[in-house]
Design an enzyme around this catalytic site. Sequence first.
Site, PDB file in Angstrom:
ATOM      1  N   TYR A   1      10.037  -5.029  -6.172  1.00 29.72           N
ATOM      2  CA  TYR A   1       9.412  -4.704  -4.846  1.00 29.72           C
ATOM      3  C   TYR A   1      10.302  -3.389  -4.544  1.00 29.72           C
ATOM      4  CZ  TYR A   1       9.395  -4.169   0.210  1.00 29.72           C
ATOM      5  OH  TYR A   1       9.412  -3.755   1.262  1.00 29.72           O
TER       6      TYR A   1
ATOM      7  N   ARG B   1      22.149  -4.258   4.420  1.00 26.53           N
ATOM      8  CA  ARG B   1      22.421  -3.797   5.632  1.00 26.53           C
ATOM      9  C   ARG B   1      21.163  -4.267   6.628  1.00 26.53           C
ATOM     10  NH1 ARG B   1      21.212   2.330   6.859  1.00 26.53           N
ATOM     11  NH2 ARG B   1      19.304   1.098   6.849  1.00 26.53           N
TER      12      ARG B   1
ATOM     13  N   ARG C   1      11.019 -11.474   8.346  1.00 26.64           N
ATOM     14  CA  ARG C   1      10.694 -11.002   7.118  1.00 26.64           C
ATOM     15  C   ARG C   1      11.996 -10.842   6.482  1.00 26.64           C
ATOM     16  NH1 ARG C   1       8.913  -4.476   7.290  1.00 26.64           N
ATOM     17  NH2 ARG C   1      10.884  -3.853   8.312  1.00 26.64           N
TER      18      ARG C   1
ATOM     19  N   PHE D   1      20.604  17.226  -2.444  1.00 25.69           N
ATOM     20  CA  PHE D   1      19.547  16.462  -1.953  1.00 25.69           C
ATOM     21  C   PHE D   1      19.671  15.216  -2.542  1.00 25.69           C
ATOM     22  CE2 PHE D   1      15.086  15.203  -2.908  1.00 25.69           C
ATOM     23  CZ  PHE D   1      14.891  14.900  -1.603  1.00 25.69           C
TER      24      PHE D   1
END
Length: 479
Positions: free
Chosen positions: A176, A223, A233, A294
């Site tokens: 997932y 978190r 969910r 980044f």
Amino acid sequence: MGKITELLLHPDEFQAALQMKLFPSVLYPRDEASESADLRRCYELLNLTSRSFAAVIQQLHPELRDAISIFYIVLRGLDTVEDDMTIPLDKKVPLLRTFNEKLYEKGWTFHGSKEKDRVVLEDFDKVIIEFLNLKPDYQKVIEDITKRMGNGMADYAIDSNFARDGLETVKDYDLYCYYVAGLVGEGLTRMAIISHFGTSVLEEKPELHLAMGLFLQKTNIIRDFREDLDDNRTFYPRELWSHHVSSLKDLTDPKIYTTKGLHVLTEMTINALELVPKVLEYLDNIEEPTLFRFCAIPQVMAIATLELVFNNQHVFETNVKIRRGLACKLILLARTPKGVYDVFRLYTQKIHQRNVATDPNYLRLEILCGKIEQYIEQHYPNEKSLTKNVPPPGAAGLDSKSVAALQRETQESLMLYGAVAFAALSTCGLMIGVAYLLGADFSYSLTDVILIFKGDAPVRRVVRSATEAVTKSIIHSDL
Ligand code: MG
């Protein structure tokens, strides 16, 4: 606690916030005048839909800036379709599976969404124009990742077991996370390789970019437990929680979440923390400063968040977040490999220190933290590698204009420190001046001063004289 109070209680974070505000340190500022109206609109869409990444994406090297911005906006559009529960499945699933084809359908827009970021879909024709202006190699990456992610999302959307029971095994959990974050890491890594801003190691070891995406996603999942549960969910895999509780709904009961719930958090933390050495190895192989920043910023935020959620019962009550000032400090530290290693060492040690001997996974966590700390010691960047991502003028990545910008940035940092030192000295001078006016005795000799610093000084005499001066002034002011 108010944001101002938070900053005042953490002066180092206050300084970081100030430094970011005053000296944002942009190596390659965008030249809006040279951009087309459609491209400017794409950047507006980026600013409208990305709270965390908009600034750092716009600060990227021009070689990657547009490509990564378009990549982000396209995936935001795809995610908007996925998240929108008002779109019926028979419409949503085909749209997710063919979203990549829309990138080549000039003029395509979608107006059937109620989601907050729907503007991306409504203005998608502009995104398509700018997508088609990118180098074909970047287009290919964006199209491929969009296709695979869209199909993954469609599979989850029609999987009724997934919607009802959440994830079963750690393997399901990894899969997932791969679809929602690992694929993004793959796309960015392919762009880094095309631009020659990343080394060939990134190509040879795909597990490294996979770790980057999974570490971020897993930290967010840990978190967001409460928020997700409230939305009906859950992404915590059964394999990790079933040893401790019989249902995740039990974790809304304070009696359970303050004991066994914390054990579940330890399992989840260990599972995420195992990725850290690969994350650091990935970052070691990025050679261009703006791309390094980044990639590193979300990772330092993630390790700080993981430390915050570890063994923290508030995860089961509310959405916990790191302080804004701390985020500023982490962003500044994420500029260099050394800073990143320092952050990872600090938060690994903090997790290590907070490990609880009664936790069933105490020993596993002890060993894991030890391994990570050892990895950090062995691979800690030396002074030479601090400059490895700042090539000399003319080398790939930075031209002379950019080097000048980097030098300007250094000068600005020095100016900030100079300003802080000036303020400190002025305050000190002012205090001495006031003390003198109040009659303080400065007649003690240089020898006395040296003795004060040595620790065996006539300190009492100095203190007495200052105290007398202050007492005198109070008496006089009372009169
Ligand atoms: Mg989504």
